[in-house]
Design a protein around this motif. Sequence first.
Motif, PDB file in Angstrom:
ATOM      1  N   THR A 198       0.824  -1.209   0.000  1.00 36.40           N
ATOM      2  CA  THR A 198       0.000   0.000   0.000  1.00 36.40           C
ATOM      3  C   THR A 198       0.857   1.257   0.000  1.00 36.40           C
ATOM      4  OG1 THR A 198      -0.162   0.152   2.415  1.00 36.40           O
ATOM      5  CG2 THR A 198      -1.805  -1.209   1.290  1.00 36.40           C
ATOM      6  N   TRP A 199       0.257   2.344  -0.486  1.00 36.74           N
ATOM      7  CA  TRP A 199       0.835   3.695  -0.445  1.00 36.74           C
ATOM      8  C   TRP A 199      -0.265   4.659  -0.012  1.00 36.74           C
ATOM      9  CZ3 TRP A 199       2.169   0.077  -3.971  1.00 36.74           C
ATOM     10  CH2 TRP A 199       3.521  -0.092  -4.294  1.00 36.74           C
ATOM     11  N   ARG A 200       0.052   5.610   0.826  1.00 36.11           N
ATOM     12  CA  ARG A 200      -0.917   6.648   1.164  1.00 36.11           C
ATOM     13  C   ARG A 200      -0.976   7.653   0.023  1.00 36.11           C
ATOM     14  NH1 ARG A 200       0.792   8.711   6.874  1.00 36.11           N
ATOM     15  NH2 ARG A 200       0.028  10.641   5.951  1.00 36.11           N
ATOM     16  N   LEU A 201      -2.178   7.961  -0.416  1.00 34.61           N
ATOM     17  CA  LEU A 201      -2.348   8.840  -1.570  1.00 34.61           C
ATOM     18  C   LEU A 201      -1.909  10.273  -1.296  1.00 34.61           C
ATOM     19  CD1 LEU A 201      -5.670   7.929  -3.426  1.00 34.61           C
ATOM     20  CD2 LEU A 201      -3.415   8.230  -4.428  1.00 34.61           C
ATOM     21  N   ASP A 202      -1.868  10.672  -0.026  1.00 33.85           N
ATOM     22  CA  ASP A 202      -1.470  12.046   0.268  1.00 33.85           C
ATOM     23  C   ASP A 202       0.043  12.220   0.266  1.00 33.85           C
ATOM     24  OD1 ASP A 202      -0.881  10.640   2.542  1.00 33.85           O
ATOM     25  OD2 ASP A 202      -1.860  12.007   3.934  1.00 33.85           O
ATOM     26  N   GLU A 203       0.774  11.148  -0.063  1.00 33.88           N
ATOM     27  CA  GLU A 203       2.221  11.236  -0.147  1.00 33.88           C
ATOM     28  C   GLU A 203       2.653  11.130  -1.613  1.00 33.88           C
ATOM     29  OE1 GLU A 203       3.769   8.176   2.348  1.00 33.88           O
ATOM     30  OE2 GLU A 203       3.307   9.274   4.199  1.00 33.88           O
ATOM     31  N   PRO A 204       3.628  11.948  -2.042  1.00 33.54           N
ATOM     32  CA  PRO A 204       4.052  11.958  -3.447  1.00 33.54           C
ATOM     33  C   PRO A 204       4.503  10.597  -3.953  1.00 33.54           C
ATOM     34  CG  PRO A 204       5.008  13.805  -2.253  1.00 33.54           C
ATOM     35  CD  PRO A 204       4.368  12.932  -1.228  1.00 33.54           C
ATOM     36  N   GLN A 205       5.030   9.745  -3.056  1.00 34.07           N
ATOM     37  CA  GLN A 205       5.555   8.457  -3.488  1.00 34.07           C
ATOM     38  C   GLN A 205       4.469   7.489  -3.953  1.00 34.07           C
ATOM     39  OE1 GLN A 205       8.035   7.700   0.063  1.00 34.07           O
ATOM     40  NE2 GLN A 205       9.761   7.524  -1.332  1.00 34.07           N
ATOM     41  N   SER A 206       3.204   7.812  -3.694  1.00 32.10           N
ATOM     42  CA  SER A 206       2.136   6.928  -4.168  1.00 32.10           C
ATOM     43  C   SER A 206       2.136   6.829  -5.693  1.00 32.10           C
ATOM     44  CB  SER A 206       0.771   7.428  -3.677  1.00 32.10           C
ATOM     45  OG  SER A 206       0.484   8.716  -4.205  1.00 32.10           O
ATOM     46  N   ALA A 207       2.645   7.867  -6.365  1.00 33.92           N
ATOM     47  CA  ALA A 207       2.720   7.848  -7.829  1.00 33.92           C
ATOM     48  C   ALA A 207       3.724   6.810  -8.332  1.00 33.92           C
ATOM     49  CB  ALA A 207       3.087   9.231  -8.354  1.00 33.92           C
ATOM     50  N   LYS A 208       4.582   6.295  -7.414  1.00 33.74           N
ATOM     51  CA  LYS A 208       5.596   5.317  -7.799  1.00 33.74           C
ATOM     52  C   LYS A 208       5.089   3.883  -7.717  1.00 33.74           C
ATOM     53  CE  LYS A 208       9.506   8.117  -6.184  1.00 33.74           C
ATOM     54  NZ  LYS A 208      10.685   8.139  -5.268  1.00 33.74           N
ATOM     55  N   ALA A 209       3.804   3.689  -7.427  1.00 37.84           N
ATOM     56  CA  ALA A 209       3.286   2.335  -7.228  1.00 37.84           C
ATOM     57  C   ALA A 209       3.487   1.452  -8.458  1.00 37.84           C
ATOM     58  CB  ALA A 209       1.810   2.390  -6.847  1.00 37.84           C
ATOM     59  N   LEU A 210       3.177   1.984  -9.630  1.00 36.61           N
ATOM     60  CA  LEU A 210       3.341   1.188 -10.848  1.00 36.61           C
ATOM     61  C   LEU A 210       4.820   1.000 -11.173  1.00 36.61           C
ATOM     62  CD1 LEU A 210       1.934  -0.312 -13.120  1.00 36.61           C
ATOM     63  CD2 LEU A 210       1.831   1.834 -14.409  1.00 36.61           C
ATOM     64  N   THR A 211       5.624   2.037 -10.967  1.00 33.41           N
ATOM     65  CA  THR A 211       7.070   1.916 -11.174  1.00 33.41           C
ATOM     66  C   THR A 211       7.649   0.848 -10.260  1.00 33.41           C
ATOM     67  OG1 THR A 211       7.207   4.264 -11.759  1.00 33.41           O
ATOM     68  CG2 THR A 211       9.259   3.175 -11.135  1.00 33.41           C
ATOM     69  N   CYS A 212       7.156   0.782  -9.035  1.00 30.12           N
ATOM     70  CA  CYS A 212       7.596  -0.242  -8.086  1.00 30.12           C
ATOM     71  C   CYS A 212       7.309  -1.633  -8.635  1.00 30.12           C
ATOM     72  CB  CYS A 212       6.888  -0.036  -6.749  1.00 30.12           C
ATOM     73  SG  CYS A 212       7.265  -1.286  -5.505  1.00 30.12           S
ATOM     74  N   LEU A 213       6.118  -1.822  -9.178  1.00 29.77           N
ATOM     75  CA  LEU A 213       5.758  -3.121  -9.753  1.00 29.77           C
ATOM     76  C   LEU A 213       6.693  -3.493 -10.898  1.00 29.77           C
ATOM     77  CD1 LEU A 213       3.897  -5.559 -10.195  1.00 29.77           C
ATOM     78  CD2 LEU A 213       2.382  -4.058 -11.524  1.00 29.77           C
ATOM     79  N   ILE A 214       6.992  -2.526 -11.758  1.00 30.50           N
ATOM     80  CA  ILE A 214       7.895  -2.780 -12.892  1.00 30.50           C
ATOM     81  C   ILE A 214       9.281  -3.171 -12.387  1.00 30.50           C
ATOM     82  CG2 ILE A 214       9.055  -1.705 -14.863  1.00 30.50           C
ATOM     83  CD1 ILE A 214       6.541   0.114 -15.070  1.00 30.50           C
ATOM     84  N   GLU A 215       9.771  -2.444 -11.370  1.00 29.58           N
ATOM     85  CA  GLU A 215      11.104  -2.735 -10.829  1.00 29.58           C
ATOM     86  C   GLU A 215      11.140  -4.100 -10.151  1.00 29.58           C
ATOM     87  OE1 GLU A 215      13.895  -1.074 -11.349  1.00 29.58           O
ATOM     88  OE2 GLU A 215      12.687   0.191 -12.660  1.00 29.58           O
ATOM     89  N   ILE A 216      10.075  -4.480  -9.498  1.00 30.21           N
ATOM     90  CA  ILE A 216      10.003  -5.815  -8.888  1.00 30.21           C
ATOM     91  C   ILE A 216      10.136  -6.885  -9.965  1.00 30.21           C
ATOM     92  CG2 ILE A 216       8.422  -7.469  -7.814  1.00 30.21           C
ATOM     93  CD1 ILE A 216       7.409  -5.157  -6.065  1.00 30.21           C
ATOM     94  N   ARG A 217       9.417  -6.702 -11.054  1.00 30.89           N
ATOM     95  CA  ARG A 217       9.464  -7.696 -12.135  1.00 30.89           C
ATOM     96  C   ARG A 217      10.841  -7.741 -12.787  1.00 30.89           C
ATOM     97  NH1 ARG A 217       3.321  -6.508 -14.332  1.00 30.89           N
ATOM     98  NH2 ARG A 217       2.337  -8.220 -13.174  1.00 30.89           N
ATOM     99  N   ARG A 218      11.468  -6.589 -12.952  1.00 26.50           N
ATOM    100  CA  ARG A 218      12.823  -6.559 -13.513  1.00 26.50           C
ATOM    101  C   ARG A 218      13.805  -7.266 -12.591  1.00 26.50           C
ATOM    102  NH1 ARG A 218      13.002  -0.213 -15.446  1.00 26.50           N
ATOM    103  NH2 ARG A 218      11.833  -0.469 -17.410  1.00 26.50           N
ATOM    104  N   LEU A 219      13.685  -7.009 -11.314  1.00 22.50           N
ATOM    105  CA  LEU A 219      14.578  -7.619 -10.332  1.00 22.50           C
ATOM    106  C   LEU A 219      14.443  -9.139 -10.335  1.00 22.50           C
ATOM    107  CD1 LEU A 219      16.490  -7.349  -7.814  1.00 22.50           C
ATOM    108  CD2 LEU A 219      14.400  -7.292  -6.445  1.00 22.50           C
ATOM    109  N   LEU A 220      13.212  -9.621 -10.300  1.00 19.32           N
ATOM    110  CA  LEU A 220      12.990 -11.063 -10.265  1.00 19.32           C
ATOM    111  C   LEU A 220      13.435 -11.721 -11.567  1.00 19.32           C
ATOM    112  CD1 LEU A 220       9.510 -11.229  -8.482  1.00 19.32           C
ATOM    113  CD2 LEU A 220      11.788 -11.470  -7.484  1.00 19.32           C
ATOM    114  N   ALA A 221      13.242 -11.024 -12.694  1.00 23.15           N
ATOM    115  CA  ALA A 221      13.703 -11.567 -13.976  1.00 23.15           C
ATOM    116  C   ALA A 221      15.227 -11.626 -14.018  1.00 23.15           C
ATOM    117  CB  ALA A 221      13.175 -10.701 -15.119  1.00 23.15           C
ATOM    118  N   ALA A 222      15.893 -10.597 -13.461  1.00 20.45           N
ATOM    119  CA  ALA A 222      17.355 -10.574 -13.447  1.00 20.45           C
ATOM    120  C   ALA A 222      17.920 -11.708 -12.603  1.00 20.45           C
ATOM    121  CB  ALA A 222      17.846  -9.234 -12.915  1.00 20.45           C
TER     122      ALA A 222
END
Length: 324
Positions: A198-222
């Motif tokens: 989860t991310w709190r929407l009132d924090e700027p980092q919530s916009a990174k939720a999808l980027t986080c998912l992409i990075e997780i997939r890249r990491l696991l693939a690597a």
Amino acid sequence: MKTVASVTVVSALIGTSFTSDLTRPLAVLASAATGGMIGCLIALFEIAARASVAAPLRRAPFWLAFLIRAGLYTSIIFGVGRFMRYATHDEEKLAAAVDIDIVSALLVAVAFNFAFALRRLIGPRPFFALLTGRYHRPRREDHVVLFLDLLGSTTLAERIGDAAFLSFLDRVYSDMSDTILEAGGEIYRYVGDEIIITWRLDEPQSAKALTCLIEIRRLLAARGDHYRKTYGAEPRFRAGMHAGPLMVGEIGDMKREIILLGDTMNTAARIEDACRTFGRLTILSASALAAVSPLPPGLAAEPLGEIPLRGKTAALELYAVEAG
């Protein structure tokens, strides 16, 4: 570095409380410098402990990791105290302000270690929230909720056995943790082969939720080769994401925890279920898409229309996010 700065400042303030003579500015400064140096070194050690080379320490039994950390912390605290005493040897009263005996160093080390151990067991944000009582009275907050479900988990568990499958999940979740932390996410719960972030929407980092998912997939693939050699399979996840209000509060007595309740959580789970129906790996609701827009380069959102979800009376506008 934000964590290092915070711990350094807090440790410096704690250091001033041990000043023997508060009327001497130099003594107060020396005590603050001693405390700050100790906090900085311990924080840097904790960051280094998250590196891959320190994985054996993170995966050691709790009691063993606790003892190792307590020993290292004691060495840091006592060593800094000796260094500062040597540096101020020409000022007897000033040297006394930074003198730390081995017993005091051990007690402070155990206190530091206990706090860091609790933080790791509970999670950084829940730890501070429970400590400060943020959710002692329930609050309504807007969150981005990401459900990740491991593909082929039943088949894999049957093939390699429960013990190996548990080791597999432990390795995968451990590998993902730093990426989630760096993206400002909070691991809300592990549910077998599912993980909820989860991310709190009132924090700027919530916009990174999808980027986080992409990075997780890249990491696991690597690290795919390692997983295939060790467990015979590479981890891949389906992902469902939704954004909206949740009620957040403390619950329980003997086992106290912070729980997130509401339609947003249930809907995120239903969106992840929809990935199976549509044969997609990533599906977002319209509110989640708005929260993470603009999309990272190379991704495009494909409208799936207003889709009725299991257990929901109203259809929901969904989008599949794939490489564009």
